[in-house]
Motif scaffolding. Sequence first.
Motif, mmCIF file in Angstrom:
data_model
loop_
_atom_site.group_PDB
_atom_site.id
_atom_site.type_symbol
_atom_site.label_atom_id
_atom_site.label_comp_id
_atom_site.label_asym_id
_atom_site.label_seq_id
_atom_site.Cartn_x
_atom_site.Cartn_y
_atom_site.Cartn_z
ATOM 1 N N PRO A 126 0.734 -1.274 0.054
ATOM 2 C CA PRO A 126 0.008 -0.126 0.075
ATOM 3 C C PRO A 126 0.845 1.204 0.096
ATOM 4 O O PRO A 126 2.044 1.369 0.505
ATOM 5 C CB PRO A 126 -0.644 -0.160 1.329
ATOM 6 N N ASN A 127 0.529 2.397 -0.671
ATOM 7 C CA ASN A 127 1.040 3.448 -0.561
ATOM 8 C C ASN A 127 0.202 4.827 -0.353
ATOM 9 O O ASN A 127 -1.144 4.502 -0.537
ATOM 10 C CB ASN A 127 1.895 3.873 -2.014
ATOM 11 N N SER A 128 0.614 5.861 -0.136
ATOM 12 C CA SER A 128 -0.136 7.131 0.336
ATOM 13 C C SER A 128 -1.169 7.577 -0.807
ATOM 14 O O SER A 128 -1.710 8.307 -0.521
ATOM 15 C CB SER A 128 0.815 8.227 0.877
ATOM 16 N N GLU A 129 -0.406 7.295 -2.193
ATOM 17 C CA GLU A 129 -1.294 7.700 -3.288
ATOM 18 C C GLU A 129 -2.281 6.746 -3.798
ATOM 19 O O GLU A 129 -3.008 7.007 -4.742
ATOM 20 C CB GLU A 129 -0.386 8.127 -4.311
ATOM 21 N N ASN A 130 -2.524 5.519 -3.205
ATOM 22 C CA ASN A 130 -3.378 4.675 -3.490
ATOM 23 C C ASN A 130 -3.230 4.222 -4.997
ATOM 24 O O ASN A 130 -4.013 3.776 -5.638
ATOM 25 C CB ASN A 130 -4.675 4.937 -3.372
ATOM 26 N N PHE A 131 -1.793 3.971 -5.588
ATOM 27 C CA PHE A 131 -1.636 3.605 -6.859
ATOM 28 C C PHE A 131 -1.728 1.944 -6.766
ATOM 29 O O PHE A 131 -1.050 1.510 -5.757
ATOM 30 C CB PHE A 131 -0.348 3.926 -7.390
ATOM 31 N N THR A 132 -2.284 1.527 -7.708
ATOM 32 C CA THR A 132 -2.122 -0.302 -7.618
ATOM 33 C C THR A 132 -1.051 -0.793 -8.561
ATOM 34 O O THR A 132 -0.738 -1.912 -8.396
ATOM 35 C CB THR A 132 -3.562 -0.552 -7.952
ATOM 36 N N HIS A 133 -1.260 0.003 -9.801
ATOM 37 C CA HIS A 133 -0.346 -0.538 -10.904
ATOM 38 C C HIS A 133 0.745 0.510 -11.577
ATOM 39 O O HIS A 133 0.334 1.587 -11.457
ATOM 40 C CB HIS A 133 -1.038 -1.149 -12.028
#
Length: 268
Positions: free
Chosen positions: A114-121
């Motif tokens: 998981p990351n703070s910007e909610n990037f998935t790909h």
Amino acid sequence: MLAPASAQVPHTIRPVASFFGLHQRPVLNWDRYCRWPGTGNKMILSTCRVLESSNGAPSGGLVKKRKIVEHIIFLRAKPNISDAEEKDMLDYLYTSQYQMRGILAVSLGRIEDPNSENFTHAVFMRFQQKEDIAKFQSSAYYSKILDERVKPVSYGSSVSVDFESEVEDDIIPLFRRGEDFNYGVEFMLLISFLETASQEARDDASSSLQRLISQCSSFIVQATSVDDLKLFRESMEYKDMWASKLHPIVEKSLELHFTVDPVGNQLM
């Protein structure tokens, strides 16, 4: 990461940039600075490897380099995306290199943590020159991929960033071809420096990162496994470098990585 004129970058990210894969090959050189339109006083740190060629040329000799442009796309997939939809989306993006001129290499996958910007790909693409990116983004083929394969299974517009770099002018490091590039982990470090950070402090931080990467050259540049990435990120040397060199001058940072798997064996 960065903010070219054509990119759609949220204000929470702003200029950043560093990309390297973890596989096995010695690092010969790192480091390039560039300033992009719309970034104000921010200095973009774009760190890329110049890889030793596979022909056994000595690393101490003169290495011919070639300028290229790295283009990275970040996506936010919907949580209910099916495995078939995800594979279909990634396959179409991956095989775009066979449909569009100017694309030298593509690597992509699902972001692991998981990351703070909610990037998935994330999609990493290497182009011959900056103009090729504009042609790709404005092409009917890319618009069709976005409309039919990406937007139905993702939230909002994609976020993309570009930065210039140099690699050895040899077919393997330039086109990222071969077994070493088919598996491993791609690691991206996005950094935004404080406007008050001096050029001397930025140079010192970059040099410290370069030295650390050189010390880890046994597994950085096409890494053997996720364990190597963990070893690098959890090492005292990396943590000390962050605490002493980067933390005092970094406004915001974001670390992303995805596992590389061969996809797109057929033209879509």
